[in-house]
Write a protein that holds these residues in place. Structure first.
Motif, PDB file in Angstrom:
ATOM      1  N   GLU A  42       0.683  -2.738   6.443  1.00  0.00           N
ATOM      2  CA  GLU A  42       0.452  -1.098   6.414  1.00  0.00           C
ATOM      3  C   GLU A  42       1.551  -0.503   7.252  1.00  0.00           C
ATOM      4  O   GLU A  42       2.092   0.583   6.428  1.00  0.00           O
ATOM      5  CB  GLU A  42      -0.948  -0.800   6.864  1.00  0.00           C
TER       6      GLU A  42
ATOM      7  N   ASP B 191      -2.453  -4.518  11.446  1.00  0.00           N
ATOM      8  CA  ASP B 191      -1.835  -4.781   9.930  1.00  0.00           C
ATOM      9  C   ASP B 191      -0.585  -4.305   9.924  1.00  0.00           C
ATOM     10  O   ASP B 191      -0.221  -3.340   9.469  1.00  0.00           O
ATOM     11  CB  ASP B 191      -3.070  -4.016   9.119  1.00  0.00           C
TER      12      ASP B 191
ATOM     13  N   ALA C 113       0.918  -1.220   0.009  1.00  0.00           N
ATOM     14  CA  ALA C 113       0.041  -0.258  -0.004  1.00  0.00           C
ATOM     15  C   ALA C 113       0.891   1.013  -0.043  1.00  0.00           C
ATOM     16  O   ALA C 113       0.770   1.981   0.881  1.00  0.00           O
ATOM     17  CB  ALA C 113      -0.950  -0.107   1.266  1.00  0.00           C
TER      18      ALA C 113
ATOM     19  N   ARG D 140      -0.965   4.967  -0.300  1.00  0.00           N
ATOM     20  CA  ARG D 140      -1.521   5.354   1.086  1.00  0.00           C
ATOM     21  C   ARG D 140      -0.350   5.730   2.185  1.00  0.00           C
ATOM     22  O   ARG D 140      -0.636   6.603   2.813  1.00  0.00           O
ATOM     23  CB  ARG D 140      -2.509   4.377   1.734  1.00  0.00           C
ATOM     24  N   ALA D 141       0.593   4.925   2.180  1.00  0.00           N
ATOM     25  CA  ALA D 141       1.821   5.084   2.971  1.00  0.00           C
ATOM     26  C   ALA D 141       2.448   6.512   2.716  1.00  0.00           C
ATOM     27  O   ALA D 141       2.795   7.319   3.551  1.00  0.00           O
ATOM     28  CB  ALA D 141       2.766   4.033   2.803  1.00  0.00           C
TER      29      ALA D 141
END
Length: 293
Positions: A269, A266, A208, A211-212
């Protein structure tokens, strides 16, 4: 050009030591992160904090104001990030603590030492100690969904901070031979933490990335703005203000990834946040230092 060279001289040892750890693992050599981390966090870092507090020559009032500003900065930052997590429908257990509590130990302490000398390091130790206490209490509570005050009391970092604070306030000291011993043990903390940082990053497999990337930029902007605001509110001096901004603005810590693994948040993430925010700091930290050096 002279400012650029000065900033590069500050950040170069940090990134070179982390690169050693990264290259060490990529070359196929063994590195036991759990053992080294336990050695650092249980023995070396507590010694480092205690000696720094006992031997600091910083005005106690300046240290007190810095401590209060740090608490206010993290309180406001935590509240804002909690709101963002809720609004963006992000899992609070996964994202809140990593975004709130940065890598003030592995990265922040050596940067403060290289950039601002013993005075800056004294302030950095206080900020790191407060962050550690908050991280071991509220942070673990958020990630795990529960917590215990006894877990905090058992942490050597907390004990070393409280004991060092008492020695500082009472103007006590220990025999020189014992201070030399504690100082020697503490000196291994910074290179160990930086090399371990590189090792840990080399083993991460982030996901991801988009988003990171967005969250890492949001974290950096909020951390800088809120820390700077808190420092001004309490009238911190130039060095204390610079160290507060630097420490609060550090990237997501590798320990956040380890906690996510341990408490079944998670972790993929969080790994993405660690890698992206650390890469971002390669460009951001020299800019921050240039504003204050």
């Amino acid at each position: 050009m002279s400012l650029l060279l000065e900033v590069l001289q500050i950040v170069a040892p940090v990134f070179f030591l982390a690169a050693i750890g990264f290259a060490w693992v990529k070359a196929g050599f063994e590195y036991r992160v759990q053992f080294v981390t336990r050695l650092a966090m249980t023995l070396s870092v507590p010694c480092l904090i205690f000696v720094a507090l006992v031997e600091t020559e910083i005005d106690p009032k300046a240290l007190r104001d810095t401590a209060i500003a740090t608490l206010v900065a993290y309180s406001v930052l935590g509240a804002v990030l909690f709101g963002i997590c809720r609004l963006a429908r992000l899992d609070v257990r996964t994202f809140w603590a990593p975004l709130t509590f940065g890598n003030t130990g592995n990265l922040g302490l050596p940067l403060a030492l290289f950039a601002f000398g013993s005075e800056g390091f004294g302030f950095a130790v206080v900020i790191f100690a407060i962050m550690a206490v908050l991280s071991f209490t509220i942070g673990i509570y958020a990630v795990s969904g529960g917590g215990s005050l006894m877990n905090v009391v058992k942490e050597p970092i907390v004990g070393a901070t409280l004991l060092g604070g008492v020695f500082l306030v009472m103007d006590w000291s220990l025999p020189q031979w014992s201070m030399n011993t504690l100082d020697l043990i503490g000196q291994i903390a910074i290179p160990l933490m930086l090399i371990t940082l590189g090792v840990a990053i080399s083993r991460l497999q982030p996901g991801a990335v988009l988003r990171a990337s967005v969250l890492s930029v949001v974290k950096l902007v909020l951390c800088f703005a809120i820390a700077y605001w808190a420092g001004l509110q309490f009238g911190l001096g130039p060095v204390a203000l610079a160290v507060l901004v630097l420490q609060v603005s550090t990237p997501v810590a590798v320990t956040s990834y380890m906690l996510a693994e341990k408490y079944e948040a998670d972790s993929t993430e969080v790994a993405g946040l660690v890698v992206v925010s650390t890469l971002l700091c390669v460009f951001a930290i020299p800019v921050i230092l240039a504003l204050f050096v």
